[in-house]
Design an enzyme around this catalytic site. Structure first.
Site, short mmCIF file in Angstrom:
data_model
loop_
_atom_site.label_atom_id
_atom_site.label_comp_id
_atom_site.label_asym_id
_atom_site.label_seq_id
_atom_site.Cartn_x
_atom_site.Cartn_y
_atom_site.Cartn_z
N ASP A 1 -7.67 -9.24 1.34
CA ASP A 1 -6.69 -8.14 1.16
C ASP A 1 -7.31 -6.76 1.41
OD1 ASP A 1 -4.65 -9.91 0.22
OD2 ASP A 1 -5.70 -10.00 -1.69
N GLU A 2 -8.27 -6.68 2.35
CA GLU A 2 -8.90 -5.37 2.59
C GLU A 2 -8.14 -4.53 3.61
OE1 GLU A 2 -12.20 -8.42 1.84
OE2 GLU A 2 -10.51 -8.29 3.21
N ASN B 1 -2.68 -19.93 3.89
CA ASN B 1 -2.79 -19.63 2.45
C ASN B 1 -2.99 -18.15 2.18
OD1 ASN B 1 -5.31 -20.06 3.76
ND2 ASN B 1 -6.35 -20.08 1.80
N ALA B 2 -3.30 -17.38 3.22
CA ALA B 2 -3.42 -15.93 3.02
C ALA B 2 -2.65 -15.27 4.14
CB ALA B 2 -4.89 -15.52 3.03
N HIS C 1 -1.60 -11.48 6.48
CA HIS C 1 -1.91 -10.11 6.88
C HIS C 1 -0.60 -9.35 6.96
CE1 HIS C 1 -5.75 -11.64 8.99
NE2 HIS C 1 -5.99 -11.29 7.75
#
Length: 424
Positions: free
Chosen positions: A12-13, A37-38, A40
């Site tokens: 999450d940067e 799973n994540a 942008h």
């Protein structure tokens, strides 16, 4: 030239935005690890998007988007995602999928849910997307590679074999219904139909592109501290989040990666369980979460509220070192504009000793943050395009962080849009 865009911290940067921005110059953008799973989050002229599998370069018509062999490929999710962006007016992207990439199966997602249920309070905070069971099967050599879809006889036999072992666990550990070989075979045939138009020898495609001098961008998911080897194990993801893995997950020589742009947030946030030394709570955390990111700090995939903290020099210095950083992209700096004073974690106190070295997990649990407070700039910096036009305290904050992490901050993001960027 090959560049990698990776995360320095817990994920999450703001990598999606940086990849989208650098995508303007790129010919090919490659996802090399992780699964759906994540996500942008990207804001551009077409609107606001949360991508999970597609590389962040799909919005440019001059780029080819590549799913590398290191990815955990959920084919229905990929198809939905392609349809989703095309329905919002984005031209159909050029997509290539590695013939060596492995597929997330429906039973991987079930096993993920069942295991989290079984662990109850001691779970790993999984997104229940099937990622850990997928990578477990890959390394246990019982996963399905896309290339196997094209040999039906061998596939049938393998499906029978795998159902046998899965059913023992399903029935005796989880007390759930068994899976049927004919259903799994049918699932695989559906996947074949969906993915066939995109399948390609990605490693050969990239090798030729490198020889032709093409600009290639490797896009990582999550960040250094979620790496299974170098992160906060066991509260990590199941695939390597490091730029070095980009060579493996895309199938290119390691010496071709010339630039490693490591994305680092101007404060800290994390999703999921695990040690987080500079974490803040209560009203202070709520306010930062509300103001953070674009529309608040909530997971792009899960919608879960992120855990918040101040900038952590120890974790970020380590995160950049382990990535092999050549350039730091410093993001969401504009968010801190509301603060009179900004705390920064400059060391960890462990058993009475202060260190700047990031420790292993058991020591990390005992670490207390050593804080320094810097004066804030207390104004909105969105819209500023030149470094020298930033308020003095803002520049001092950037330079203080740069000195502590010992890697050059060459890009500063001061807003969610594609053009909210300052080059140094």
């Amino acid at each position: 030239m090959v560049k990698a865009v990776v995360g320095a911290n817990w994920g999450d940067e703001g990598k999606g935005k940086i990849t989208d921005m650098l995508g303007k110059e790129a010919d090919i953008i490659v996802r090399f690890q992780g699964g759906a799973n994540a996500g942008h989050t990207i804001v551009n002229d077409y609107g606001k998007f949360a991508l999970h599998t597609l590389p962040s370069g799909v919005f440019y018509d001059h780029t080819t988007s590549v799913i590398g062999n290191g990815v955990a490929l959920n084919i229905p999710t990929l198809m939905e995602e392609i349809k989703g962006i095309v329905d919002q007016g984005v031209p159909m992207p050029k997509i290539k999928v590695s013939d060596r990439v492995q597929m997330v199966m429906s039973y991987h997602i079930l096993f993920d849910q069942y295991e989290e249920e079984r662990l109850a309070g001691k779970s790993f905070g999984s997104t229940k997307s099937g990622i850990a069971p997928f990578y477990s099967d890959k390394y246990a050599k019982i996963g399905f590679q896309v290339s196997e879809l094209f040999d039906e006889n061998a596939l049938r036999e393998k499906v029978e074999r795998i159902c046998e072992t899965k059913n023992v666990v399903l029935e005796h550990l989880y007390h759930k219904d068994p899976i049927r070989p004919e259903d799994i075979f049918e699932e695989l045939m559906n996947y074949k139909e969906m993915i066939a138009p995109y399948v390609c020898d990605v490693s050969a495609f990239l090798w030729n592109a490198i020889k032709e001098g093409k600009e290639i961008l490797l896009e990582g998911q999550l960040g250094s501290l979620k790496d299974p080897d170098h992160g906060i194990y066991p509260m990590v993801t199941s695939s390597s989040t490091l730029a070095a893995y980009g060579a493996i997950g895309a199938g290119i020589p390691p010496y071709e990666i010339k630039k490693i742009i490591t994305v680092c947030k101007a404060y800290s946030s994390a999703v999921g369980a695990g040690a987080f030394v500079s974490e803040i709570f209560g009203e202070e955390a709520d306010e930062l979460r509300r103001r953070g990111g674009d529309g608040g700090e909530y997971g792009a995939t899960t919608g879960r509220p992120r855990r918040m903290g101040w900038f952590d020099c120890v974790a970020s210095k380590y995160g950049c070192r382990i990535q092999g950083t050549t350039d730091v992209a410093f993001t969401v700096l504009d968010v801190l504009g509301y603060l009179e004073e900004i705390p920064v974690c400059v060391g960890y106190e462990i058993d009475g000793e202060v260190t700047m070295d990031f420790p292993t997990t058991s020591k990390l649990q005992k670490a207390k943050p050593v804080m320094e407070v810097l004066p804030g700039w207390n104004c909105d910096i969105r819209g500023i395009r030149k470094y020298e036009d930033l308020p003095e305290n803002c520049r001092k904050y950037i330079e203080f962080v740069e000195e502590k992490i010992e890697f050059p901050i060459t890009m500063i993001s001061n807003g969610p849009g594609r053009n909210d960027i300052i080059y140094r």
